[in-house]
Design an enzyme around this catalytic site. Structure first.
Site, PDB file in Angstrom:
ATOM      1  CG  HIS A 139      -3.914  -7.054   4.748  1.00 39.19           C
ATOM      2  ND1 HIS A 139      -3.546  -6.135   5.688  1.00 39.19           N
ATOM      3  CD2 HIS A 139      -5.054  -6.543   4.190  1.00 39.19           C
ATOM      4  CE1 HIS A 139      -4.393  -5.112   5.681  1.00 39.19           C
ATOM      5  NE2 HIS A 139      -5.313  -5.348   4.785  1.00 39.19           N
ATOM      6  NE  ARG A 140      -6.467  -4.686   8.617  1.00 41.71           N
ATOM      7  CZ  ARG A 140      -5.299  -4.343   9.160  1.00 41.71           C
ATOM      8  NH1 ARG A 140      -4.646  -5.202   9.914  1.00 41.71           N
ATOM      9  NH2 ARG A 140      -4.773  -3.141   8.936  1.00 41.71           N
ATOM     10  CE  LYS A 172      -4.931  -3.530   1.620  1.00 37.62           C
ATOM     11  NZ  LYS A 172      -4.734  -2.682   0.440  1.00 37.62           N
ATOM     12  CG  ASP A 222      -2.169  -0.873   0.972  1.00 36.45           C
ATOM     13  OD1 ASP A 222      -2.121  -1.727   0.055  1.00 36.45           O
ATOM     14  OD2 ASP A 222      -3.172  -0.713   1.689  1.00 36.45           O
ATOM     15  CD  GLU A 243      -8.136  -4.222   2.449  1.00 38.44           C
ATOM     16  OE1 GLU A 243      -7.174  -3.515   2.778  1.00 38.44           O
ATOM     17  OE2 GLU A 243      -9.215  -4.224   3.075  1.00 38.44           O
ATOM     18  CG  ASN A 260      -7.544  -4.099  -2.886  1.00 35.49           C
ATOM     19  OD1 ASN A 260      -8.446  -3.290  -3.100  1.00 35.49           O
ATOM     20  ND2 ASN A 260      -7.764  -5.255  -2.286  1.00 35.49           N
ATOM     21  CG  ASP A 267      -9.216  -2.210   9.344  1.00 32.83           C
ATOM     22  OD1 ASP A 267     -10.190  -2.564   8.662  1.00 32.83           O
ATOM     23  OD2 ASP A 267      -8.458  -1.277   9.013  1.00 32.83           O
TER      24      ASP A 267
END
Length: 619
Positions: free
Chosen positions: A431-432, A459, A52, A356, A94, A328
């Site tokens: 990623h999360r 990311k 990012d 995402e 993204n 998040d």
């Protein structure tokens, strides 16, 4: 960073140690853009190195900013009063934290720009921000579907006259990034009159707006707000570089290690997980994840730049929580719910749908794979953990690192935790999702967990799995694959390919005596029996890496060619005659065994070095 198609995590039991987190994505990309809009040069310290931030840095170079990188420190000379370079085509990957604020800023700077991203970015809404900018008089066109990127900003003749007399209206209930984008862009248009922004609907993720306001103040912009519904930018606002600015470690990334400390028992002699780089006084809203973790039973203490986490209540306690303030980090709570007694409900998370991936759907699907019962709605998820037969159980308490024994967890361990299932977790290029589900490897059934596409963590946290592996202790030793065979049988090539495919460490035992001889010679130690112990002591300190592309690193130096010389071969023969050196190399080889696993190439690998190897192959 793992570039494999999947990463298999063996059952994990305990965890302890210290982790240093990368910089915050939210702060990093905000700071980069603010520096780009400012007069002067800003030195940004501890910047997150990730996909990012890379797309943001690349875009800033394209529009005319001077960017100098030196590790985690970046110097940016902003545009100041200059116009950006245009026309330009900007690829934003993204990264919502790059796409949305940069769109608003460029719309108010003038020029011609096209902004695009990966296919998922073209599914993430931006219409409410574009509508607000069009209210002002900006010319922005959709190049695909209305309401979504890619976009074209068409200001070839400069910024048109802007309609600033009335408040700019923007929805606040889809993404707080729309408001952040306007707050960061509109100071560019603040002349003799102040500018007001009215939020339509409930403003979600207020803590992220608080980050924006604090960073704006660091760059000389004063913004007042009335109950988070009207924001006023003072007349005469002008960006000015603060000179130096430090990026806090990412509080969202901290959530995985806070959860780790809450879930895993401590290893013998160590207590819990210590996180460096972010503390209880963080400006990031996701630090309030600490409160949620405490509510579930974690014991969390901390200071201005650190956190300490230990397991408290066990099993964890189910919670019912409005997660609007930690959207998040709340994903981590959904996985912690697997270890809780009862049903956990996470509410007010509609923003998960436009991240995402559709995170509510993704989390529900993958939690069910593990055996959980999950209910999902438009803005909530409800998780009941897998049944265990005796109540919810979790990782056993570690009794002794030396004995390898364990005692039952406080939840009891009689009976099989039959509700848990082995699963291959699809990560949706998110990623999360990947980081959250790594915690499922602590399941009480002792089942492995496969993480598909582990490189998606780049990311925000490229070295996440490496950091995790330094803290955790598997229920059994890391798996080893031994590959042996005569000279020229291809065992080295096969071992390299297997290690690359699995993401395992690689050991080329045949090179070790050459490395020992080279290291001793460089250290000025005579290759004589009288100095054998000195050589052995040196061997114990060597940091050797065998890469999947068959290079050999000693420290940071590539010694692949240096150990292939005739002299290196002769020195290897000399040191191999010393019993002390052979013993030191035996231990060194065994120390290569680490998570997620090892591919060991060479003679005696499966008989002497790793007799308990999971797989032994002779070519």
């Amino acid at each position: 960073m793992y570039s494999t198609a999947f990463l298999d995590l063996p059952p994990l039991q305990a965890a302890a140690g210290e982790v240093h987190l990368p910089g915050s994505k939210s702060i990093s990309n905000r700071v980069l853009l603010l520096a780009a809009l400012s007069r002067g040069t800003t030195t940004v310290h501890d910047l997150l190195a990730s996909d990012d931030t890379r797309v943001m840095l690349d875009a800033l170079r394209q529009i005319g900013c001077t960017v100098e990188e030196a590790g985690s420190t970046v110097r940016i000379t902003g545009l100041g009063d200059r116009s950006p370079q245009s026309p330009a085509q900007l690829f934003m990957g993204n990264a919502g934290t790059a796409m949305r604020p940069l769109t608003a800023a460029l719309a108010l700077l003038g020029g011609e720009f096209e902004l695009s991203g990966v296919p998922r970015m073209h599914e993430r809404p931006i219409g409410d921000l574009v509508d607000a900018l069009r209210q002002l008089g900006c010319h922005i066109d959709y190049l695909g579907n209305d309401g979504y990127p890619p976009l074209r900003i068409a200001h070839a003749d400069g910024v048109p006259a802007l309609a600033l007399a009335s408040p700019i209206r923007v929805r606040g209930d889809v993404s707080s990034q729309f408001l952040t984008a306007l707050l960061m862009a509109l100071p560019l248009a603040a002349g003799t009159h102040s500018i007001a922004i009215d939020v339509v609907g409930e403003l979600i993720s207020k803590p992220y707006i608080a980050i924006t306001l604090q960073l704006l103040a660091r760059f000389g912009i004063v913004v007042e707000h009335q109950n988070w519904q009207r924001f006023t930018i003072a007349a005469g606002s002008r960006y000015q570089s603060p000179g130096d600015i430090h990026v806090e470690a990412d509080a969202s990334s901290a959530s995985y290690f806070i959860a780790l400390g809450a879930i895993a028992s401590s290893t013998s002699g160590q207590n819990g997980i210590k996180i460096q780089g972010v503390g209880l006084d963080s400006i990031q809203g996701d630090i309030r994840f600490v409160d949620a973790a405490r509510a579930m039973g974690a014991v969390v203490t901390g200071g201005p730049n650190w956190l300490q986490i230990e397991r408290g209540a066990w099993p964890l306690k189910a919670i019912d929580l409005d997660c609007n303030h930690i959207p998040d980090a709340a994903m981590t709570l959904a996985v912690m719910a697997l270890y809780a007694e009862g049903t956990t409900t996470l509410r007010n998370i509609a923003s998960w749908r436009v991240k995402e991936t559709d995170r509510i759907a993704a989390m529900a699907t993958e939690l069910r794979k593990l055996g959980a019962t999950v209910e999902e709605g438009a803005d909530f998820i409800r998780v009941t953990p897998p049944t265990t037969g005796t109540g919810t159980a979790g990782p056993p308490r570690c009794a002794s690192a030396s004995s390898g024994g364990s005692e039952p967890s406080s939840a009891g361990s009689a009976g099989a935790p039959s509700g848990w299932k082995a699963a291959s977790i699809h990560t949706y290029d998110d990623h999360r999702v990947a980081m959250c589900f790594s915690l499922a490897a602590f399941n009480p059934a002792g089942l492995p967990v496969r993480i598909e596409d582990p490189q998606c963590v780049a990311k925000t946290f490229p070295d996440y799995f490496e950091a995790l592996f330094t803290l955790v202790q598997p229920s059994a030793p890391a798996p080893v694959i031994c590959i042996d065979g005569p000279t020229a049988s291809g065992k080295g090539t096969v071992a390299s390919l297997v290690a690359q495919r699995l993401g395992f460490a690689l050991l080329d035992s045949g090179a070790l005596y050459r490395i020992a001889g080279l290291a001793a010679t460089r250290a000025g130690i005579p290759l004589e029996a009288a100095h054998a112990q000195h050589i052995a002591d040196l061997v114990a300190t060597l940091h050797i890496v065998f890469t999947p592309d068959q290079r050999v690193l000693l420290g940071a130096e590539d010694i692949s060619l240096a150990i292939r010389t005739e002299a290196a071969g002769m020195n290897a023969s000399r040191v191999s005659a010393f019993p002390a050196v052979r013993q030191a190399l035996l231990q060194l080889q065994r120390d290569f065994r680490r998570l997620p696993g090892l591919v060991a190439d060479g003679r005696d690998m499966g008989t002497v070095i790793f007799p308990d190897a999971a797989l032994k192959v002779y070519l």
